[in-house]
Enzyme design. Sequence first.
Site, PDB file in Angstrom:
ATOM      1  N   ARG A 291       1.021  -1.285  -0.082  1.00 34.80           N
ATOM      2  CA  ARG A 291       0.036  -0.133  -0.057  1.00 34.80           C
ATOM      3  C   ARG A 291       0.862   1.086   0.070  1.00 34.80           C
ATOM      4  NH1 ARG A 291      -3.717  -1.281   5.278  1.00 34.80           N
ATOM      5  NH2 ARG A 291      -4.228  -3.477   4.939  1.00 34.80           N
TER       6      ARG A 291
ATOM      7  N   ASP B 273       0.580   5.463   0.467  1.00 34.67           N
ATOM      8  CA  ASP B 273      -0.230   6.149   1.046  1.00 34.67           C
ATOM      9  C   ASP B 273      -0.791   7.414  -0.074  1.00 34.67           C
ATOM     10  OD1 ASP B 273      -0.352   5.062   3.451  1.00 34.67           O
ATOM     11  OD2 ASP B 273       1.240   6.059   4.405  1.00 34.67           O
TER      12      ASP B 273
ATOM     13  N   ARG C 252       8.275   7.799   5.968  1.00 35.27           N
ATOM     14  CA  ARG C 252       8.038   9.268   6.008  1.00 35.27           C
ATOM     15  C   ARG C 252       8.336   9.419   7.739  1.00 35.27           C
ATOM     16  NH1 ARG C 252       2.247   9.843   4.310  1.00 35.27           N
ATOM     17  NH2 ARG C 252       2.413  11.977   5.071  1.00 35.27           N
TER      18      ARG C 252
END
Length: 264
Positions: free
Chosen positions: A63, A65, A209
């Site tokens: 996944r 974001d 991140r």
Amino acid sequence: MIFYYVSFNLNFMPQRYFLQLSYKGTRYHGWQVQPNAVSVQEVMEKALSTILRENIAVVGAGRTDTGVHASFFVLHFDVEKLIPENFDLVYKLNSFLPEDIAVQECCPVSDEAHARFSAVSRTYHYFISTIKDPFTAETTYRYLLPLDVEKMNEAARLLLDYEDFTSFSRLHTDVKTNKCKIMQAEWKKEDTQLVFVIKADRFLRNMVRAIVGTLLEVGKGKLTLNEFREVIEKKDRAAAGASATAQGLFLVDIAYPDKIYKQD
């Protein structure tokens, strides 16, 4: 990365395919289908279903974001019959898809091959622009003040000493473990950009991140190396820095075992 045809009979049904693609994530709410927003997965399922004239569900390698990009991504899908060799699916998909999604390759694989679970490593790059550049505004994080890149690299190397990265994980996820094996973590300077390179067997939600945001605190002189180590050891997301913005993050490679693809 080049996929190879597998070495067994492909005449059974259904047939599984791996598809390599890239996308600019600016307009999308991440990879995974969302109830009230456009995702890359939704666009790919619509394109494949339309072209192949059957209902196609796709499974991605992971996944990404909202706003995150992928210069290398893999998905798999199943069809009820083998796609003919003279049917140029890559060309047809690229003609159908929007300009910010491109397909590079498609090949048949075994029904055990899985875009997500068969992957042995993934590599991300995070791009920081050290100048104001209107042409990279959507694909880099702009930071114009000085950073101590040497200290940031020293802190990055500390990541290789640990396995539990709870401090850099989004809270309340559905994963069973926060352990990952990081194989590479370093900063590189490329002209007017800083690039953080990180490779691991798996990543937690928001992990890259969060790591970048905390390493920037080291580069700004707000966090020492010992304090960075303490952040990891606390296993507490509140101890780490704020997550870096999404637009600078790219998934750039996914590695799979050769035995899945090679012929005899």
